[in-house]
Design a protein around this motif. Sequence first.
Motif, PDB file in Angstrom:
ATOM      1  N   ILE A  15       0.863  -1.185   0.000  1.00 19.08           N
ATOM      2  CA  ILE A  15       0.000   0.000   0.000  1.00 19.08           C
ATOM      3  C   ILE A  15       0.898   1.233   0.000  1.00 19.08           C
ATOM      4  O   ILE A  15       1.693   1.449   0.923  1.00 19.08           O
ATOM      5  CB  ILE A  15      -0.935  -0.001   1.221  1.00 19.08           C
ATOM      6  CG1 ILE A  15      -1.929  -1.172   1.115  1.00 19.08           C
ATOM      7  CG2 ILE A  15      -1.689   1.327   1.324  1.00 19.08           C
ATOM      8  CD1 ILE A  15      -2.811  -1.350   2.333  1.00 19.08           C
ATOM      9  N   THR A  16       0.799   2.033  -1.056  1.00 14.95           N
ATOM     10  CA  THR A  16       1.669   3.195  -1.220  1.00 14.95           C
ATOM     11  C   THR A  16       1.009   4.495  -0.792  1.00 14.95           C
ATOM     12  O   THR A  16       1.705   5.479  -0.507  1.00 14.95           O
ATOM     13  CB  THR A  16       2.104   3.333  -2.687  1.00 14.95           C
ATOM     14  OG1 THR A  16       0.934   3.528  -3.509  1.00 14.95           O
ATOM     15  CG2 THR A  16       2.854   2.086  -3.156  1.00 14.95           C
ATOM     16  N   LEU A  36     -11.450   0.299   4.572  1.00 11.92           N
ATOM     17  CA  LEU A  36     -10.551  -0.558   3.801  1.00 11.92           C
ATOM     18  C   LEU A  36     -10.540  -1.918   4.484  1.00 11.92           C
ATOM     19  O   LEU A  36     -10.064  -2.057   5.616  1.00 11.92           O
ATOM     20  CB  LEU A  36      -9.143   0.030   3.750  1.00 11.92           C
ATOM     21  CG  LEU A  36      -8.086  -0.853   3.067  1.00 11.92           C
ATOM     22  CD1 LEU A  36      -8.447  -1.143   1.614  1.00 11.92           C
ATOM     23  CD2 LEU A  36      -6.704  -0.224   3.167  1.00 11.92           C
ATOM     24  N   ILE A  37     -11.086  -2.916   3.785  1.00  9.23           N
ATOM     25  CA  ILE A  37     -11.217  -4.263   4.349  1.00  9.23           C
ATOM     26  C   ILE A  37     -10.115  -5.145   3.778  1.00  9.23           C
ATOM     27  O   ILE A  37      -9.952  -5.232   2.557  1.00  9.23           O
ATOM     28  CB  ILE A  37     -12.599  -4.861   4.014  1.00  9.23           C
ATOM     29  CG1 ILE A  37     -13.715  -3.947   4.520  1.00  9.23           C
ATOM     30  CG2 ILE A  37     -12.736  -6.265   4.609  1.00  9.23           C
ATOM     31  CD1 ILE A  37     -15.100  -4.349   4.038  1.00  9.23           C
ATOM     32  N   LEU A  38      -9.371  -5.799   4.658  1.00  4.19           N
ATOM     33  CA  LEU A  38      -8.330  -6.742   4.256  1.00  4.19           C
ATOM     34  C   LEU A  38      -8.762  -8.144   4.667  1.00  4.19           C
ATOM     35  O   LEU A  38      -8.914  -8.432   5.861  1.00  4.19           O
ATOM     36  CB  LEU A  38      -6.987  -6.404   4.928  1.00  4.19           C
ATOM     37  CG  LEU A  38      -6.124  -5.330   4.246  1.00  4.19           C
ATOM     38  CD1 LEU A  38      -6.843  -4.004   4.151  1.00  4.19           C
ATOM     39  CD2 LEU A  38      -4.800  -5.166   4.988  1.00  4.19           C
ATOM     40  N   ASP A  39      -9.011  -8.991   3.661  1.00  7.49           N
ATOM     41  CA  ASP A  39      -9.390 -10.385   3.904  1.00  7.49           C
ATOM     42  C   ASP A  39      -8.226 -11.288   3.524  1.00  7.49           C
ATOM     43  O   ASP A  39      -7.738 -11.247   2.388  1.00  7.49           O
ATOM     44  CB  ASP A  39     -10.620 -10.763   3.080  1.00  7.49           C
ATOM     45  CG  ASP A  39     -11.889 -10.158   3.639  1.00  7.49           C
ATOM     46  OD1 ASP A  39     -12.234 -10.483   4.784  1.00  7.49           O
ATOM     47  OD2 ASP A  39     -12.528  -9.348   2.932  1.00  7.49           O
ATOM     48  N   TYR A  40      -7.798 -12.108   4.483  1.00  5.94           N
ATOM     49  CA  TYR A  40      -6.681 -13.026   4.283  1.00  5.94           C
ATOM     50  C   TYR A  40      -7.203 -14.461   4.267  1.00  5.94           C
ATOM     51  O   TYR A  40      -8.048 -14.826   5.088  1.00  5.94           O
ATOM     52  CB  TYR A  40      -5.687 -12.919   5.443  1.00  5.94           C
ATOM     53  CG  TYR A  40      -5.093 -11.558   5.670  1.00  5.94           C
ATOM     54  CD1 TYR A  40      -3.866 -11.205   5.116  1.00  5.94           C
ATOM     55  CD2 TYR A  40      -5.734 -10.617   6.484  1.00  5.94           C
ATOM     56  CE1 TYR A  40      -3.301  -9.961   5.350  1.00  5.94           C
ATOM     57  CE2 TYR A  40      -5.181  -9.369   6.715  1.00  5.94           C
ATOM     58  CZ  TYR A  40      -3.966  -9.044   6.151  1.00  5.94           C
ATOM     59  OH  TYR A  40      -3.406  -7.810   6.388  1.00  5.94           O
ATOM     60  N   TYR A  71      -8.092  -6.656  -0.976  1.00  8.56           N
ATOM     61  CA  TYR A  71      -8.279  -5.276  -0.546  1.00  8.56           C
ATOM     62  C   TYR A  71      -9.617  -4.793  -1.091  1.00  8.56           C
ATOM     63  O   TYR A  71      -9.828  -4.764  -2.310  1.00  8.56           O
ATOM     64  CB  TYR A  71      -7.171  -4.377  -1.086  1.00  8.56           C
ATOM     65  CG  TYR A  71      -5.780  -4.647  -0.567  1.00  8.56           C
ATOM     66  CD1 TYR A  71      -5.566  -5.359   0.610  1.00  8.56           C
ATOM     67  CD2 TYR A  71      -4.663  -4.174  -1.253  1.00  8.56           C
ATOM     68  CE1 TYR A  71      -4.282  -5.593   1.088  1.00  8.56           C
ATOM     69  CE2 TYR A  71      -3.372  -4.397  -0.778  1.00  8.56           C
ATOM     70  CZ  TYR A  71      -3.189  -5.107   0.391  1.00  8.56           C
ATOM     71  OH  TYR A  71      -1.917  -5.332   0.858  1.00  8.56           O
ATOM     72  N   THR A  72     -10.521  -4.390  -0.199  1.00  6.36           N
ATOM     73  CA  THR A  72     -11.836  -3.901  -0.592  1.00  6.36           C
ATOM     74  C   THR A  72     -12.066  -2.520   0.009  1.00  6.36           C
ATOM     75  O   THR A  72     -11.895  -2.330   1.217  1.00  6.36           O
ATOM     76  CB  THR A  72     -12.953  -4.851  -0.109  1.00  6.36           C
ATOM     77  OG1 THR A  72     -12.705  -6.166  -0.594  1.00  6.36           O
ATOM     78  CG2 THR A  72     -14.319  -4.379  -0.603  1.00  6.36           C
ATOM     79  N   GLY A  78     -12.411  -3.346  -5.417  1.00  7.78           N
ATOM     80  CA  GLY A  78     -11.257  -3.982  -4.802  1.00  7.78           C
ATOM     81  C   GLY A  78     -10.455  -4.842  -5.750  1.00  7.78           C
ATOM     82  O   GLY A  78     -10.743  -4.931  -6.947  1.00  7.78           O
ATOM     83  N   VAL A  79      -9.429  -5.465  -5.182  1.00  4.31           N
ATOM     84  CA  VAL A  79      -8.548  -6.365  -5.920  1.00  4.31           C
ATOM     85  C   VAL A  79      -8.205  -7.548  -5.011  1.00  4.31           C
ATOM     86  O   VAL A  79      -7.839  -7.357  -3.845  1.00  4.31           O
ATOM     87  CB  VAL A  79      -7.247  -5.655  -6.357  1.00  4.31           C
ATOM     88  CG1 VAL A  79      -6.299  -6.645  -7.038  1.00  4.31           C
ATOM     89  CG2 VAL A  79      -7.538  -4.481  -7.280  1.00  4.31           C
TER      90      VAL A  79
END
Length: 345
Positions: free
Chosen positions: A34-35, A156-160, A148-149, A124-125
């Motif tokens: 994430i930049t 900002l949702i991070l699903d692992y 990343y959604t 997202g991606v």
Amino acid sequence: MQIKTQDILNKWKLYTLTNDTGMTVSFLNFGGIITDISVPNRYNQLENVVLGYKNYVDYEKNPYFFGAIVGRVAGRIQDASFTIEDQLYTLVANEGGHHLHGGDGGFHQVIWQASPFQTDDTVGVKLSHRSLDGEGGYPGTIKVSVTYTLTNNNELILDYSGTSNKTTVLTMTNHSYFNLNGNLAASIHNHHVTIESDEFVELDKELIPTGKKINVAKTPFDFRTERKLADGINSLSAQNRVANHGYDHYFILNQTNRPNVSVNEETSGRVMTIKTTQPGVVMYTSNNLEDDLELAEGKSKPYLGVCFETQASPASLHHDDFPPVILKAHELYEKQTVFSFGIKG
């Protein structure tokens, strides 16, 4: 809602997600780095709230893991070794005699396959990667994804997720350094932080967990009611001093319906809350960040960002009664962390 894609250095892709309120999140398929996260302040001015390099080429080495996906195991593995099912595994020692953040060829230094998507109220991606049995010394061929959604609620949702064909170890995180002042206007000393945690993990002089949990009461680690990060940075407490005057510690999270972490900065008015299904979080106040790195908004220096690394604990590989990182063969690893941004009322 939209997704833009840009070629970087003729080998990477930069994805920029934009929601209907104007918030943007930019990241590379290299390391999932994430930049930029641009969110409004109290005057509705969009500014970046994460640390990133001015020049993309500097992400190739990225010794401070700016914005990156970290794995297979986030954190330090003592003596760069562990035992699973009576089998000893030896990893690359990349920090003294220990193994840090997946090693030199960790998830932060691979190109992930990217699959963009869009719905009525999200964009997202999904990033996917396959790590072979034995890579970095880790057992098992493992398939992982990080999605990343971005929502219209400025979340900002991070699903692992991940599965392995052998019992292995896995605990991924994102290593973004947050500064809610915006565009690095000031240090993080005056960030007010709340953490729903009664215990943190003691570290030795090499920042390796001793196996002891310490009650936060009457210490600079008590964030059950909000306190400034400056309290720990300026503290003479032994545990703040061992981390080079600040925080680099694992907090075991209480299970509540409230956000696990809240951060606010009074000048900008920005608030960030974090809700996670992970059992704990490492808070790192960039105590060891060197001077004079070329960042997007200026030169680097210590205490310019704060990381909230939601994860299980690699200390569980050497000590009992810590949140485990072992993933059984064919078992599904599934975790979520949500970063929400708003303005203090």
